[in-house]
Design a protein around this motif. Sequence first.
Motif, PDB file in Angstrom:
ATOM      1  N   GLY A   8       0.834  -1.200   0.000  1.00 47.75           N
ATOM      2  CA  GLY A   8       0.000   0.000   0.000  1.00 47.75           C
ATOM      3  C   GLY A   8       0.864   1.243   0.000  1.00 47.75           C
ATOM      4  N   VAL A   9       0.364   2.311  -0.597  1.00 46.54           N
ATOM      5  CA  VAL A   9       1.120   3.565  -0.668  1.00 46.54           C
ATOM      6  C   VAL A   9       0.184   4.748  -0.460  1.00 46.54           C
ATOM      7  CG1 VAL A   9       2.999   2.736  -2.155  1.00 46.54           C
ATOM      8  CG2 VAL A   9       0.883   3.528  -3.201  1.00 46.54           C
ATOM      9  N   GLY A  10       0.736   5.823   0.083  1.00 46.58           N
ATOM     10  CA  GLY A  10      -0.009   7.064   0.268  1.00 46.58           C
ATOM     11  C   GLY A  10       0.917   8.248   0.149  1.00 46.58           C
ATOM     12  N   ASP A  85      -5.261   1.621   0.821  1.00 46.64           N
ATOM     13  CA  ASP A  85      -4.724   1.007  -0.385  1.00 46.64           C
ATOM     14  C   ASP A  85      -4.306  -0.437  -0.132  1.00 46.64           C
ATOM     15  OD1 ASP A  85      -3.954   1.105  -3.107  1.00 46.64           O
ATOM     16  OD2 ASP A  85      -1.876   1.498  -2.540  1.00 46.64           O
ATOM     17  N   ALA A  86      -3.780  -0.703   1.063  1.00 41.73           N
ATOM     18  CA  ALA A  86      -3.315  -2.048   1.405  1.00 41.73           C
ATOM     19  C   ALA A  86      -4.424  -2.945   1.920  1.00 41.73           C
ATOM     20  CB  ALA A  86      -2.198  -1.951   2.447  1.00 41.73           C
ATOM     21  N   ALA A 178       5.834   2.694   6.899  1.00 43.92           N
ATOM     22  CA  ALA A 178       7.164   3.298   6.850  1.00 43.92           C
ATOM     23  C   ALA A 178       7.186   4.450   5.860  1.00 43.92           C
ATOM     24  CB  ALA A 178       8.205   2.249   6.450  1.00 43.92           C
ATOM     25  N   GLY A 179       7.933   5.496   6.196  1.00 43.02           N
ATOM     26  CA  GLY A 179       8.033   6.625   5.283  1.00 43.02           C
ATOM     27  C   GLY A 179       8.592   7.854   5.955  1.00 43.02           C
ATOM     28  N   VAL A 223       3.318   0.808   2.980  1.00 47.80           N
ATOM     29  CA  VAL A 223       3.022  -0.331   3.841  1.00 47.80           C
ATOM     30  C   VAL A 223       3.912  -1.486   3.415  1.00 47.80           C
ATOM     31  CG1 VAL A 223       1.299  -2.020   4.578  1.00 47.80           C
ATOM     32  CG2 VAL A 223       0.639   0.371   4.239  1.00 47.80           C
ATOM     33  N   LEU A 224       4.738  -1.949   4.342  1.00 49.02           N
ATOM     34  CA  LEU A 224       5.623  -3.085   4.078  1.00 49.02           C
ATOM     35  C   LEU A 224       5.155  -4.294   4.876  1.00 49.02           C
ATOM     36  CD1 LEU A 224       9.201  -1.477   4.237  1.00 49.02           C
ATOM     37  CD2 LEU A 224       7.678  -1.655   2.276  1.00 49.02           C
ATOM     38  N   GLU A 225       5.235  -5.456   4.260  1.00 48.97           N
ATOM     39  CA  GLU A 225       4.964  -6.710   4.955  1.00 48.97           C
ATOM     40  C   GLU A 225       5.652  -7.838   4.198  1.00 48.97           C
ATOM     41  OE1 GLU A 225       0.718  -7.934   4.755  1.00 48.97           O
ATOM     42  OE2 GLU A 225       0.454  -6.152   3.522  1.00 48.97           O
ATOM     43  N   SER A 226       5.782  -8.970   4.848  1.00 43.67           N
ATOM     44  CA  SER A 226       6.373 -10.103   4.150  1.00 43.67           C
ATOM     45  C   SER A 226       5.398 -10.596   3.093  1.00 43.67           C
ATOM     46  CB  SER A 226       6.706 -11.230   5.127  1.00 43.67           C
ATOM     47  OG  SER A 226       5.515 -11.835   5.597  1.00 43.67           O
TER      48      SER A 226
END
Length: 390
Positions: A8-10, A85-86, A178-179, A223-226
């Motif tokens: 996801g991104v924002g 988004d995520a 993260a950002g 948004v980071l995830e495995s």
Amino acid sequence: MDDITVTGVGALSPLGTGVDAFWQGMHTARTAPSRVPDPLARMDHPRMYLVPEAEVPDGPVEWEGLPLGRGSRFAIEAARQAARDAGLAEPGSVDPRRVAVAISSGMGDTELHEAWWTGRAPDSARWAPVFPVASAVGGLLGARGANTCVSNACSASGYALSVAADLIRSGEADVVFAGGAEAYSRVALACFNRLGAIDPERCRPFAADRRGTVFGEGAAVLVLESAAHARARGAGPGYARLAGTGWSCDAHHATAPEPGGGQIERAIREALREAGGGEVGFVVPHGTGTDLNDVVESRVLAAVAPDTPLYSLKALIGHTGGAAGAFAALSAALMLHHRTLPPNVPVGAADPECAVPLPPVSTPLNGGHGLVNAYAFGGNNISLVLAEAR
């Protein structure tokens, strides 16, 4: 080792609100006006690329009884976009104890204190924390994992993305927002004016007649995830993978990069090694428009990734300080997702010492990896390699 995926991104930037506005703005190759409407900005070059006032989110304007500055409000808006988004906007979609936040800022909510000292903010601003950015995002999103704000100047949000990946790989978190976020600060802009580091016209990285940088404000959150966690909740492949990271420090000077670029090269090579090879299709450079920075980075790129096309994001939105690495990573993820390198903003005649290719037109992407660089005062360097989602 499982992939780290951007699901996801924002974004909130001088190009407007939302990632669609950001991506469309990247294709216009046209910068916004760079003036600040601050009557107290008594300095030679009161220039900055600002988030359009109509796009500044209305709220929340306070958290836990304390006011929030523009930086925190930008971060909250970008994080909420990224959560939607995520597919993480609904409560209970993931265990909140397994959700972390790593959002960086160079100046945080400093402008609240500047406004208080000039009688332009409520008395409660006097007691507001300067760096509530990550904790405010975590509190308002209900993230109960680690909440941290890295603040090592202009490489900060690049480090935040790397920290996020480490939190996931170590098992400390399943999802990390993260950002970075940055907002106008009169004190910060005045300091760079005193350093003689502000270009009187616009941000012109790698140009022969560049005379400094021009800052921008906004927030970018990923948004980071495995990949395994993303699959388990049906999130799909995402935008890109964070495939490699490399840290280093020049240990050379408080503000200037080490002229040989040895530690910059080390960070790049470490990120590429961790990514496991593969063709680098583009570079999003640090490229601030300052004399030595652009020359040193150009020389290193000529040695490490010769003839690789660059996308100079700062020529479009300015130098977003502590958010610069996150904005660069966002742009790289979008380029990989759309398989397109947008046109570079024209900056005039190129500096012969900066022999880097800056394509003036939109081109299809070659190679499945993108290199992102972010450097900072104190010699703090970070390089990230993003790769196509799979």
